[in-house]
Enzyme design. Structure first.
Site, mmCIF file in Angstrom:
data_model
loop_
_atom_site.group_PDB
_atom_site.id
_atom_site.type_symbol
_atom_site.label_atom_id
_atom_site.label_comp_id
_atom_site.label_asym_id
_atom_site.label_seq_id
_atom_site.Cartn_x
_atom_site.Cartn_y
_atom_site.Cartn_z
ATOM 1 N N ASP A 127 15.914 -37.104 1.734
ATOM 2 C CA ASP A 127 14.906 -36.069 1.447
ATOM 3 C C ASP A 127 13.874 -35.969 2.567
ATOM 4 O OD1 ASP A 127 14.225 -38.725 0.086
ATOM 5 O OD2 ASP A 127 12.276 -37.743 0.232
ATOM 6 N N SER B 52 11.440 -54.658 6.469
ATOM 7 C CA SER B 52 10.352 -54.434 5.509
ATOM 8 C C SER B 52 10.304 -55.402 4.338
ATOM 9 C CB SER B 52 10.412 -52.993 5.010
ATOM 10 O OG SER B 52 11.710 -52.678 4.562
HETATM 11 C C1 LIG Z 1 8.720 -49.838 -0.627
HETATM 12 C C2 LIG Z 1 9.645 -50.334 0.390
HETATM 13 C C3 LIG Z 1 10.080 -49.504 1.455
HETATM 14 C C4 LIG Z 1 9.681 -48.063 1.574
HETATM 15 O O1 LIG Z 1 8.292 -47.923 1.767
HETATM 16 P P1 LIG Z 1 7.590 -46.509 1.570
HETATM 17 O O2 LIG Z 1 6.152 -46.771 1.862
HETATM 18 O O3 LIG Z 1 7.819 -46.078 0.153
HETATM 19 O O4 LIG Z 1 8.222 -45.560 2.529
HETATM 20 C C5 LIG Z 1 10.905 -50.069 2.419
HETATM 21 N N1 LIG Z 1 11.315 -51.353 2.343
HETATM 22 C C6 LIG Z 1 10.937 -52.165 1.331
HETATM 23 C C7 LIG Z 1 11.444 -53.560 1.320
HETATM 24 C C8 LIG Z 1 10.082 -51.689 0.316
HETATM 25 O O5 LIG Z 1 9.717 -52.502 -0.679
#
Ligand SMILES: *Cc1c(COP(=O)(O)O)cnc(C)c1O
Length: 319
Positions: free
Chosen positions: A211, A305
């Site tokens: 998206d 992340s």
């Molecule tokens: C929440 C999350 C994302 C995405 O982050 P957004 O701020 O929603 O774009 C990516 N990786 C992990 C591990 C997350 O917990």
């Protein structure tokens, strides 16, 4: 709350997070460099408190509330990393937290959230709307709603990870960032484009939920049906009203990777770098390893992340 955010706000967030968030390590891999013919720097937010960068935004958002607001408590809806981040950040601020979770959320996630002292409100995701419930409970109980991405103090908190990465490794030609609702990407853009105006920043989303790419092409927020992907942290249906304008202005492009590519990446991190990275956490790295972007000979920042994944499921995926 000021609704238009800048790098200055990321700096203020970094000050609030000093000594609270972990200055996560930046790892390199000779094998990954050889495979991509680039110099890769992995910012390992899988080693952040609660196992994901979400602690940064959650802690900053709660720190920015007034004493009265903190006394009354906070509320959020999430079954994932944001729930645990709000729960833990609330505990550190000695502030009450109510987390709205689906009745069928994994037991382990509910236990972790309760373990941080948060209260859980269960709803039926097939018949109820969590955002409506959150608004209602927030009003009834005077709780401040802190959503997972579309909230200025959350966005600038997330931006502190890219700030640390650039302060540690210096100049970068590219930065790759996982993309769900866009809090992490928007915050990273504020930091990266301020510190390195010539850097090219890419958002990476799951193929099934592109998206963000559609929104960028169309010039407005596009909403899609809930995508089916193993990248559960990025299974969002749309960008936010605060995250989209920042992304639209500053991002180089938004690309996507398949679940299969995420699994190969998880296996690489486990085998080669001895790290557990969750599927969503592998998005940016998988895009870089795809080798269809002009990164040869370049210095490339990659945000990992998060690392929260059920190990039995992990074994099934990589087995
Ligand atoms: C929440 C999350 C994302 C995405 O982050 P957004 O701020 O929603 O774009 C990516 N990786 C992990 C591990 C997350 O917990």
């Amino acid at each position: 709350m000021d609704m238009s955010v800048t790098y200055k706000d990321v700096e203020s967030a970094a000050f609030r997070l000093e000594g609270k968030a972990i200055k996560t390590p930046v790892f390199t891999s000779r094998t990954a460099n050889e495979l991509t013919k680039a110099q890769l720097y992995f910012k390992c937010e899988n080693y952040q408190h609660v196992g994901a960068f979400k602690f940064r935004g959650a802690f900053n958002a709660i720190a920015c509330l007034t004493d009265e607001q903190r006394k009354a408590g906070v509320i959020t809806f999430s079954s994932g990393n944001h729930a645990q981040a709000i729960a833990y950040a609330s505990q550190l601020h000695q502030c009450k937290a109510l987390i709205i979770m689906p009745k069928d959320a994994p037991e382990i996630k509910m236990a972790a959230t309760k373990g941080y002292g948060a209260e859980i409100y269960l709803y039926d995701r097939y018949s109820e709307d969590r955002e409506v419930i959150a608004q209602q409970l927030s009003k009834e109980q005077g709780l401040t709603l802190i959503p997972p991405y579309d909230y200025p103090d959350v966005i600038v908190g997330q931006g502190t990870a890219a700030k640390e990465l650039i302060e540690e490794v210096g100049s970068l030609d590219y930065l790759f960032v996982p993309l769900g609702g866009g809090g992490l990407l928007a915050g990273s853009l504020l930091s990266a484009k301020h510190l390195l105006p010539n850097i090219k920043v890419f958002g990476v989303e799951p193929e099934a939920g592109n998206d963000g790419q559609q929104s960028l092409r169309k010039g407005e927020i596009v909403t899609i049906p809930a995508p089916k992907t193993i990248a559960d942290g990025a299974a969002t249906t749309h960008l936010g009203q605060y995250t989209f304008p920042i992304i639209q202005n500053l991002v180089e492009d938004i690309v996507h990777v398949s679940d299969k590519e995420l699994i190969s990446m998880m296996l690489f991190f486990a085998e080669r770098m001895k790290m557990i990275v969750e599927p969503t956490g592998c998005l940016a790295a998988a895009a870089v390893m795809k080798k269809n972007l002009p990164i040869e000979g370049k210095k490339v920042g990659v945000i990992l992340s998060g690392g929260n994944v059920d190990l039995k499921q992990f074994a099934k995926w990589v087995g």
